[in-house]
Design a protein around this motif. Structure first.
Motif, PDB file in Angstrom:
ATOM      1  N   ASP A  48       0.779  -1.405   0.038  1.00 54.44           N
ATOM      2  CA  ASP A  48      -0.150   0.024  -0.056  1.00 54.44           C
ATOM      3  C   ASP A  48       0.817   1.393  -0.006  1.00 54.44           C
ATOM      4  N   LYS A  49       2.098   1.007  -0.110  1.00 56.42           N
ATOM      5  CA  LYS A  49       2.909   2.318   0.067  1.00 56.42           C
ATOM      6  C   LYS A  49       3.901   2.429  -1.289  1.00 56.42           C
ATOM      7  N   GLY A  50       3.577   1.560  -2.031  1.00 57.55           N
ATOM      8  CA  GLY A  50       4.540   1.412  -3.545  1.00 57.55           C
ATOM      9  C   GLY A  50       5.785   0.682  -3.355  1.00 57.55           C
ATOM     10  N   LEU A  51       6.156   0.135  -2.137  1.00 56.49           N
ATOM     11  CA  LEU A  51       7.446  -0.485  -1.843  1.00 56.49           C
ATOM     12  C   LEU A  51       7.540  -1.954  -2.238  1.00 56.49           C
ATOM     13  N   SER A  52       6.660  -2.578  -3.206  1.00 55.01           N
ATOM     14  CA  SER A  52       6.705  -3.777  -3.754  1.00 55.01           C
ATOM     15  C   SER A  52       6.786  -3.892  -5.220  1.00 55.01           C
ATOM     16  N   ASP A  53       7.023  -4.997  -5.833  1.00 49.98           N
ATOM     17  CA  ASP A  53       6.987  -4.987  -7.268  1.00 49.98           C
ATOM     18  C   ASP A  53       5.854  -5.637  -7.433  1.00 49.98           C
ATOM     19  N   ALA A  54       5.013  -6.238  -6.773  1.00 49.94           N
ATOM     20  CA  ALA A  54       3.802  -7.070  -7.403  1.00 49.94           C
ATOM     21  C   ALA A  54       2.566  -6.644  -6.056  1.00 49.94           C
ATOM     22  N   GLN A  55       1.453  -6.640  -6.715  1.00 50.85           N
ATOM     23  CA  GLN A  55       0.231  -6.478  -5.937  1.00 50.85           C
ATOM     24  C   GLN A  55      -0.970  -6.784  -6.836  1.00 50.85           C
ATOM     25  N   ASP A  56      -1.767  -7.753  -6.244  1.00 50.83           N
ATOM     26  CA  ASP A  56      -3.126  -8.265  -6.686  1.00 50.83           C
ATOM     27  C   ASP A  56      -2.779  -8.841  -7.967  1.00 50.83           C
ATOM     28  N   GLY A  57      -1.663  -9.536  -8.432  1.00 50.02           N
ATOM     29  CA  GLY A  57      -1.501 -10.202  -9.784  1.00 50.02           C
ATOM     30  C   GLY A  57      -0.709  -9.546 -10.676  1.00 50.02           C
ATOM     31  N   TYR A  58      -0.487  -8.302 -10.183  1.00 54.24           N
ATOM     32  CA  TYR A  58       0.363  -7.198 -11.290  1.00 54.24           C
ATOM     33  C   TYR A  58       1.439  -7.217 -10.687  1.00 54.24           C
ATOM     34  N   ARG A  59       2.666  -7.377 -11.612  1.00 52.12           N
ATOM     35  CA  ARG A  59       3.824  -7.359 -11.399  1.00 52.12           C
ATOM     36  C   ARG A  59       4.714  -6.268 -12.222  1.00 52.12           C
ATOM     37  N   LEU A  60       5.746  -5.502 -11.704  1.00 48.76           N
ATOM     38  CA  LEU A  60       6.787  -4.555 -12.524  1.00 48.76           C
ATOM     39  C   LEU A  60       8.099  -5.532 -12.514  1.00 48.76           C
ATOM     40  N   VAL A 154       0.864   1.270  -7.541  1.00 51.60           N
ATOM     41  CA  VAL A 154       2.239   1.893  -7.556  1.00 51.60           C
ATOM     42  C   VAL A 154       2.847   0.710  -7.108  1.00 51.60           C
ATOM     43  N   LEU A 155       3.778   0.651  -8.042  1.00 49.43           N
ATOM     44  CA  LEU A 155       5.019  -0.579  -8.009  1.00 49.43           C
ATOM     45  C   LEU A 155       6.078  -0.033  -8.226  1.00 49.43           C
ATOM     46  N   SER A 156       7.282  -0.856  -7.489  1.00 44.95           N
ATOM     47  CA  SER A 156       8.617  -0.227  -7.798  1.00 44.95           C
ATOM     48  C   SER A 156       9.568  -1.427  -7.419  1.00 44.95           C
ATOM     49  N   ARG A 157      10.779  -1.122  -7.835  1.00 45.31           N
ATOM     50  CA  ARG A 157      11.880  -1.987  -7.933  1.00 45.31           C
ATOM     51  C   ARG A 157      13.289  -1.231  -7.663  1.00 45.31           C
ATOM     52  N   SER A 158      14.222  -2.036  -6.941  1.00 43.23           N
ATOM     53  CA  SER A 158      15.612  -1.297  -6.690  1.00 43.23           C
ATOM     54  C   SER A 158      16.434  -1.320  -7.576  1.00 43.23           C
ATOM     55  N   VAL A 159      17.324  -0.192  -7.634  1.00 40.41           N
ATOM     56  CA  VAL A 159      18.448  -0.226  -8.661  1.00 40.41           C
ATOM     57  C   VAL A 159      19.489   0.292  -8.191  1.00 40.41           C
ATOM     58  N   THR A 160      20.770  -0.089  -8.385  1.00 46.02           N
ATOM     59  CA  THR A 160      22.058   0.352  -7.971  1.00 46.02           C
ATOM     60  C   THR A 160      22.709   0.985  -8.812  1.00 46.02           C
ATOM     61  N   ALA A 161      23.332   2.462  -8.582  1.00 45.10           N
ATOM     62  CA  ALA A 161      24.213   3.126  -9.562  1.00 45.10           C
ATOM     63  C   ALA A 161      25.549   2.716  -8.920  1.00 45.10           C
ATOM     64  N   PRO A 162      26.413   2.152  -9.241  1.00 47.02           N
ATOM     65  CA  PRO A 162      27.684   1.902  -8.476  1.00 47.02           C
ATOM     66  C   PRO A 162      28.651   2.904  -8.343  1.00 47.02           C
ATOM     67  N   GLY A 163      29.412   3.087  -7.316  1.00 46.48           N
ATOM     68  CA  GLY A 163      30.264   3.923  -7.154  1.00 46.48           C
ATOM     69  C   GLY A 163      30.300   4.626  -5.536  1.00 46.48           C
ATOM     70  N   ARG A 164      31.214   5.630  -5.524  1.00 48.19           N
ATOM     71  CA  ARG A 164      31.279   5.941  -4.119  1.00 48.19           C
ATOM     72  C   ARG A 164      30.139   6.808  -3.734  1.00 48.19           C
ATOM     73  N   ALA A 165      29.121   6.286  -3.034  1.00 51.23           N
ATOM     74  CA  ALA A 165      27.900   6.981  -2.494  1.00 51.23           C
ATOM     75  C   ALA A 165      28.091   7.970  -1.364  1.00 51.23           C
ATOM     76  N   THR A 166      27.500   9.196  -1.409  1.00 47.48           N
ATOM     77  CA  THR A 166      27.737  10.163  -0.006  1.00 47.48           C
ATOM     78  C   THR A 166      26.476  10.161   0.315  1.00 47.48           C
ATOM     79  N   ARG A 167      26.015  10.104   1.473  1.00 49.09           N
ATOM     80  CA  ARG A 167      24.473  10.173   1.856  1.00 49.09           C
ATOM     81  C   ARG A 167      24.363  11.635   2.376  1.00 49.09           C
ATOM     82  N   THR A 168      23.197  12.294   1.871  1.00 50.10           N
ATOM     83  CA  THR A 168      22.773  13.464   2.202  1.00 50.10           C
ATOM     84  C   THR A 168      21.764  13.559   3.251  1.00 50.10           C
ATOM     85  N   PRO A 169      21.855  14.272   4.471  1.00 52.06           N
ATOM     86  CA  PRO A 169      20.933  14.400   5.376  1.00 52.06           C
ATOM     87  C   PRO A 169      19.828  14.891   4.788  1.00 52.06           C
TER      88      PRO A 169
END
Length: 284
Positions: A48-60, A154-169
């Motif tokens: 219900d928050k868009g943080l899965s790639d599947a819902q009710d039989g639909y899949r991203l 609303v479905l979603s998937r994670s993706v990585t952009a490789p490299g040195r990552a700096t987290r912004t507060p």
């Protein structure tokens, strides 16, 4: 050293605890899709928050789990239906059949794109260069046929952009922000899980802005992402469009499911230029 006078009971308690842990791990595994891969700060998946790639039989679905950092990228994906086949029929929502969002795990790097679909149901989203780190790609759509006809997904998937990552507060919660010479002010105190009105006002040089141009059949498009898990929310506009003279006050229907900090992204257009303002809102 202490020895229990009831070893049998102690062993049973340990066995029960072990069984509970095993069941909990099994439930987590069964409840997660193969993509709900852990991202730092984005582990809590909920349909219900868009943080899965599947819902009710639909899949991203997408074969791309990483994209080159620092370069424009073409992210390709497909939405499959309960029958396992690519969905090609989508209803129009705010003038588009697909709204696509890219957001970094620290809620920076926001992109809102309207991808193109090929005849076979493959969508292509042209992304601006990504900074190194973990990203989540959201697809927002409404099927116009089949079991999910008329339902917003609303479905979603994670993706990585490789490299040195700096987290912004995350910037502290504030009632206003500035972008491109404009001051955007948000008024309202939403509570988690409750519908609440929000009012957004736009000004420039201390004067109310009244020349907002229509964008996606509204005067401003507002989305929000939750700090910590990047849960998604679309805040629906209630102000009616009436020519090229919107503003300065715009009304939205806000229903944010979780308490905490939400990063709001407001997009509005003036003089043919699209502006994107970002602001942190605290939800009780």
């Amino acid at each position: 050293m202490f020895f229990s006078s009831r070893p049998t009971t102690h062993r049973r308690a340990l066995a029960a605890a072990g069984t509970a842990v095993a069941l909990a791990l099994t439930a987590v595994a069964c409840g997660s899709s193969d993509d709900s891969a852990s991202m730092p700060g984005m582990e809590h998946m909920a349909t219900d928050k868009g943080l899965s790639d599947a819902q009710d039989g639909y899949r991203l679905t997408s074969s791309q789990r990483s994209l080159v950092a620092g370069e424009q990228a073409d992210y390709r994906f497909t939405v499959t239906g309960p029958d396992g086949k690519p969905v090609t029929g989508f209803a129009v929502d705010q003038t588009k059949r697909m709204h696509f969002y890219a957001i970094r795990s620290d809620l920076t790097g926001f992109q809102h794109i309207h991808p193109a679909m090929a005849a076979d149901g493959t969508w292509s989203a042209d992304l601006a260069a990504l900074t190194p780190g973990e990203w989540r790609m959201f697809a927002s759509f409404t099927p116009n046929s089949g079991a999910g006809k008329g339902k917003d997904f609303v479905l979603s998937r994670s993706v990585t952009a490789p490299g040195r990552a700096t987290r912004t507060p995350l910037p502290a919660a504030a009632g206003s922000t500035r972008v491109d010479g404009y001051t955007v002010t948000v008024k309202g105190e939403p509570m988690a899980g409750m519908a609440h009105p929000l009012t957004v006002s736009v000004a420039k040089d201390g004067e109310p802005v009244t020349d907002l141009q229509p964008y996606l059949d509204t005067y401003a498009h507002l989305t929000a992402f939750h700090e910590g898990d990047a849960a998604f929310a679309h805040l629906h506009p209630t102000t009616k469009v009436n020519g090229n003279h919107g503003g300065p006050d715009l009304s939205f229907h806000a229903e944010l499911p979780t308490a905490g900090n939400w990063r709001l992204f407001l997009q509005f257009r003036t003089g043919g230029t699209l502006h994107t303002a970002a602001l942190t809102l605290r939800v009780g």
